[in-house]
Design a protein around this motif. Structure first.
Motif, PDB file in Angstrom:
ATOM      1  N   GLU A  52      -4.316 -30.325 -15.246  1.00  0.00           N
ATOM      2  CA  GLU A  52      -3.021 -30.205 -15.920  1.00  0.00           C
ATOM      3  C   GLU A  52      -2.786 -31.463 -16.754  1.00  0.00           C
ATOM      4  N   PRO A  53      -2.201 -31.315 -17.940  1.00  0.00           N
ATOM      5  CA  PRO A  53      -2.024 -32.476 -18.826  1.00  0.00           C
ATOM      6  C   PRO A  53      -1.364 -33.679 -18.150  1.00  0.00           C
ATOM      7  N   ALA A  54      -0.360 -33.440 -17.333  1.00  0.00           N
ATOM      8  CA  ALA A  54       0.341 -34.569 -16.707  1.00  0.00           C
ATOM      9  C   ALA A  54      -0.573 -35.363 -15.779  1.00  0.00           C
ATOM     10  N   SER A  85      -4.165 -35.102 -15.940  1.00  0.00           N
ATOM     11  CA  SER A  85      -5.425 -35.487 -16.576  1.00  0.00           C
ATOM     12  C   SER A  85      -5.228 -36.522 -17.676  1.00  0.00           C
ATOM     13  N   ALA A  86      -3.999 -36.612 -18.209  1.00  0.00           N
ATOM     14  CA  ALA A  86      -3.767 -37.542 -19.320  1.00  0.00           C
ATOM     15  C   ALA A  86      -4.113 -38.993 -18.969  1.00  0.00           C
ATOM     16  N   GLY A 123     -10.087 -25.272 -16.808  1.00  0.00           N
ATOM     17  CA  GLY A 123      -9.439 -26.317 -17.593  1.00  0.00           C
ATOM     18  C   GLY A 123     -10.286 -27.574 -17.709  1.00  0.00           C
ATOM     19  N   ARG A 156      -7.849 -39.348 -19.081  1.00  0.00           N
ATOM     20  CA  ARG A 156      -8.340 -39.311 -20.472  1.00  0.00           C
ATOM     21  C   ARG A 156      -8.044 -40.639 -21.176  1.00  0.00           C
ATOM     22  N   GLU A 157      -6.869 -41.170 -20.869  1.00  0.00           N
ATOM     23  CA  GLU A 157      -6.448 -42.437 -21.491  1.00  0.00           C
ATOM     24  C   GLU A 157      -7.417 -43.568 -21.114  1.00  0.00           C
TER      25      GLU A 157
END
Lengths: 140, 146
Positions: A55-57, A59-60, B32, A63-64
């Motif tokens: 989920e973006p919250a 995985s961000a 994902g 990734r950063e």
């Protein structure tokens, strides 16, 4: 995975607490994931929370860090320990502790899944080895 | 009626794959996990791999149906694994397991996933518990075989 590559300089920040995030076991997605991993889709796979980590919250931050270090994350280890099974269609609160290790460079993601009444449902640990793109060398 | 479970018992081996580009792309979409390492031949080549590695979670999760099929009287409550070396796209994968420890309440299984290489790609451990409906029966560990 055995990879010889130059070690990236890892930002040794203090561990970061993320969440809680309220996440749901999506029945259609759980069934699709089960089929993709050899199951029949009749129950929620124990490994289903691996999808939540994408989920973006959640995985961000990973990734950063990878972008900062110009590194590729390589899945090194994974664990799931359950008190009670996940139920299809139910929502859960997920809290994450994200920490970095320097030698070798890694990100360790500890996630705790709780029912909405606060009871712990499962604990998950994901270890990602960080392999710098710059140290990968030329294609053989 | 289920057999008793003893240390050293082997689970029936399961063969999965080989997985092609489409299978890895489909898994990436469903999960994902869009890490380019699994989908990009050039990136895989840069780290010395002949093909992109199959997602570790796709392989690890494949132990779940294997364990569920082995014993209907046991419930999987946890598992863990180390991804030792990559199993590559196009390789057939053998999933195997043997009983590492057995108590009246829990069974611990050592898990292996082998690709084309001699050494395992994944080494893991699963914890299973007897379902309440069969507790106290001869199905439990150490009760002898029929």
């Amino acid at each position: 995975m055995q990879i010889d590559a130059e070690k990236p300089d890892l930002p040794l920040d203090a561990p970061r607490n993320l969440g809680p995030f309220r996440l749901r076991v999506d029945p259609a997605r759980a069934a699709a994931y089960a089929r993709e991993t050899g199951g029949d889709g009749s129950s929620v796979p124990l490994s289903y929370p691996a999808l939540w980590l994408m989920e973006p919250a959640l995985s961000a931050p990973v990734r950063e860090i990878c972008a900062t270090l110009d590194a590729v994350p390589v899945h090194e280890a994974q664990s799931f320990a359950y008190e009670t099974p996940l139920l299809s269609g139910e929502s859960y609160d997920v809290r994450v502790l994200l920490r970095c290790e320097a030698t070798p460079p890694r990100i360790v993601i500890d996630a705790t899944i709780s029912a909405l009444d606060g009871a712990t449902v499962a604990r998950i640990e994901t270890t990602l080895r960080l392999v710098p793109r710059a140290g990968l060398g030329a294609a053989p | 009626m289920s057999h008793a479970i003893s240390v050293g018992d082997k689970l029936p081996e399961v063969v999965i794959g080989p997985f092609d580009c489409e299978a890895l792309a489909r898994y990436a979409e469903v999960s994902g996990d869009d890490n380019p390492l699994h989908l990009d031949d050039a990136l895989a080549a840069k780290i010395g791999l002949a093909a992109p590695p199959v997602h570790g979670m796709k392989l690890l999760a494949a132990f779940e149906p294997m364990l569920a099929k082995w014993r209907k009287d046991l419930s999987l409550v946890g598992f863990s694994a180390k991804f030792i070396q990559p199993i590559l796209r196009g390789e057939t994968v053998r999933l195997s397991g043997r009983v590492l420890r057995a108590s009246p309440d829990e069974i611990f299984i050592r898990l292996f996933a082998h690709g084309a290489a001699r050494a395992p790609g994944i080494i893991g451990e699963a914890t299973l518990r007897f379902l309440p409906s069969v507790s106290g029966t001869e199905a439990k560990a150490g009760a002898g075989r029929p």
